[in-house]
Motif scaffolding. Structure first.
Motif, PDB file in Angstrom:
ATOM      1  N   SER A 190       0.721  -1.381   0.427  1.00  0.00           N
ATOM      2  CA  SER A 190       0.294   0.380   0.167  1.00  0.00           C
ATOM      3  C   SER A 190       0.609   1.092  -0.312  1.00  0.00           C
ATOM      4  N   GLY A 191       0.289   2.626  -0.618  1.00  0.00           N
ATOM      5  CA  GLY A 191       0.612   3.637  -0.505  1.00  0.00           C
ATOM      6  C   GLY A 191       1.541   3.493  -1.225  1.00  0.00           C
ATOM      7  N   HIS A 213      -3.095  -1.945  -2.262  1.00  0.00           N
ATOM      8  CA  HIS A 213      -4.554  -0.331  -2.299  1.00  0.00           C
ATOM      9  C   HIS A 213      -3.229   0.952  -2.175  1.00  0.00           C
ATOM     10  N   ASP A 214      -4.195   1.697  -2.330  1.00  0.00           N
ATOM     11  CA  ASP A 214      -4.111   3.372  -2.722  1.00  0.00           C
ATOM     12  C   ASP A 214      -2.689   3.602  -3.175  1.00  0.00           C
ATOM     13  N   ARG A 241      -8.572   1.219  -5.162  1.00  0.00           N
ATOM     14  CA  ARG A 241      -8.088   2.586  -4.748  1.00  0.00           C
ATOM     15  C   ARG A 241      -6.681   2.931  -5.260  1.00  0.00           C
TER      16      ARG A 241
END
Length: 475
Positions: A190-191, A213-214, A241
């Motif tokens: 993530s991120g 995600h993200d 996302r």
């Protein structure tokens, strides 16, 4: 038509047994203070085939760099064919190089490696066997050197196992692999400022049951420097996302992107809220896209485009997109596909860029050597199905589909140079501007061909299609 884009007690156990014991065994060990701070009476170094990193002066510390001590421990265990166990705690690390044969295992949710800002966190080059399990890798948004593409950057690892990792805060990709084979499973990525997982030139890679995600530019990317056999399996992942920070018309913003990689399977994934496409195959032959759930895609939900031969798109659910499924680019050699048994609904005439021909809000597009059968399309703002685009139509069958609640049920190309299409046994409901309408490029040139006029175009075969105008049922 083309929309261009112009992952114990006192008994001893063997190394194999320890690995099979897996995360559950290490997690139960973690409940003992002996692991976080080993007591003299019990240490994992006493287990045959396992070394506790704390016996090699590797200890959690808020500020002290542990790279050198951890590097030595990894090299020793790799030489001796042992597992290195890293107890719970936070370890500051920079440019940790994984030797061939290394196996580093932590405590799920409690063993954390934090990037110091020295080049990148973990690298490997030309290592035959590498295993990382139950570790948290935190990039802290610190800059990664330009020669690396990921916080975890591995090249030519022929037998790779990444299991139960959490990778966050990368200023490049979370995980970058090149010429790797093996398995990435149960990881959370993530991120990332680029992609969650970037694979180049894989050799038998499996990307299984991960959460991505993200991320700023992509979810899971499977690419090759030049078109060829790849064989990656992407199964059971949750991808959410995904943005398109670097813009473009489809290069970024995709949940799964397969580029020049042949023989790839993308199956049983849940993908939502991607700026562009949930699953995008570009110049990817023998691509299977099956059993995926694709929600709220900003552009085309499922795409097979450009120079591909062979695409199987079946049993997917698409809910929310500008276009549901697009199988296009006959002009670049895109051909040979089956699109069947998909449920596609809620297609809107809105996308990240202006259309180059027909408006958005389309259920399925197909151009060459394609069978489109047994799909259900509902609530498309513009057209339910587009068969051909200008002269780019050849050997398309559209049969036994249900298309409802869209202004035009099906648009079929009759432009100069367009080839053959067989349109049979489809059911249309609430298609106020016609069930089947002939088009020259974006312009409609007929009334409803289910009523009359199909004989004008001998390359079209229309039979046993039915149009029903019933009161609209709330969705």
């Amino acid at each position: 038509m083309s929309f261009s884009s112009k992952s114990l007690g006192s008994k001893t156990i063997s190394r194999r047994g320890f690995l099979r014991f897996g995360a559950a065994g290490v997690a139960s060990l973690a409940t003992s203070n002996a692991l976080a701070q080993p007591a003299p009476s019990f240490q994992l170094a006493d287990l045959r085939g396992t070394l506790n990193a704390s016996t090699h002066s590797v200890r959690p510390h808020k500020t002290r760099d542990q790279t050198g001590a951890l590097q030595q421990a990894l090299e020793r265990t790799a030489r001796e064919g042992k597992v290195l166990f890293l107890p719970a705690g936070t370890y500051k690390v920079g440019r940790l190089t994984l030797p061939s044969g290394c196996c580093l295992v932590g405590v799920p949710g409690r063993t954390r490696l934090v990037f110091t800002g020295d080049e990148t966190l973990i690298v490997a080059l030309d290592a035959r066997h590498v295993q990382l399990q139950d570790l948290e890798l935190d990039g802290g948004k610190r800059p990664i050197s330009e020669q690396f593409r990921g916080l975890l950057d591995l090249t030519q690892v022929t037998d790779l196992t990444l299991r139960g990792l959490t990778v966050r805060g990368s200023t490049a990709s979370a995980v970058a692999l090149e010429a790797c084979g093996g398995t990435v499973s149960g990881c959370t990525l993530s991120g990332a400022a680029d992609a969650g997982l970037m694979s180049m030139n894989a050799s038998g890679l499996t990307i299984l049951n991960n959460a991505v995600h993200d991320c700023a530019n992509g979810g899971i990317l499977v690419h090759r420097w030049s078109k060829g056999a790849d064989g990656t399996h992407i199964r059971g992942n949750r991808i959410e996302r995904i943005a398109a920070r670097d813009g473009g018309t489809g290069q970024n913003g995709n949940g799964v992107n397969v580029f020049r990689a042949d023989n790839v399977i993308v199956a049983d994934n849940s993908i939502s809220d991607c700026a562009f496409t949930a699953i995008r195959g570009n110049s990817a032959s023998n691509l299977q896209i099956r059993g995926n759930t694709c929600l709220r895609s900003g552009e085309v939900a499922i795409f097979s485009e450009f120079a591909f031969e062979g695409a199987l798109i079946t049993g997917n659910i698409v809910d929310g997109a500008a276009v549901g499924i697009s199988i296009t680019n006959m002009d670049h050699g895109g051909r040979l596909s089956v699109c069947s048994g998909n449920i596609i609904r809620n297609l809107v005439n809105k996308a990240p860029y202006a259309p180059e021909g027909l408006a958005f809000g389309i259920g399925i597009q197909a151009e060459a050597d394609t069978s489109v059968t047994g799909n259900v399309i509902e609530n498309a703002e513009t057209i339910g199905m587009v068969v051909g685009w200008g002269p780019y139509l050849r050997n398309v069958i559209a049969s036994q589909n249900v298309i409802r609640q869209t202004p035009i049920g099906m648009a079929v190309s009759v432009a100069q140079g367009a080839g053959t299409a067989m349109i049979t046994q489809n059911l249309f409901e609430n298609t106020k501007d016609g069930a089947i309408v002939a088009h020259k490029w974006a312009t409609p040139v007929s009334g409803d061909l289910t009523e009359s006029g199909a004989e004008q175009w001998p390359r079209l075969t229309l039979r046993d299609n039915q149009r029903i105008n019933a009161p609209a049922v709330p969705i």
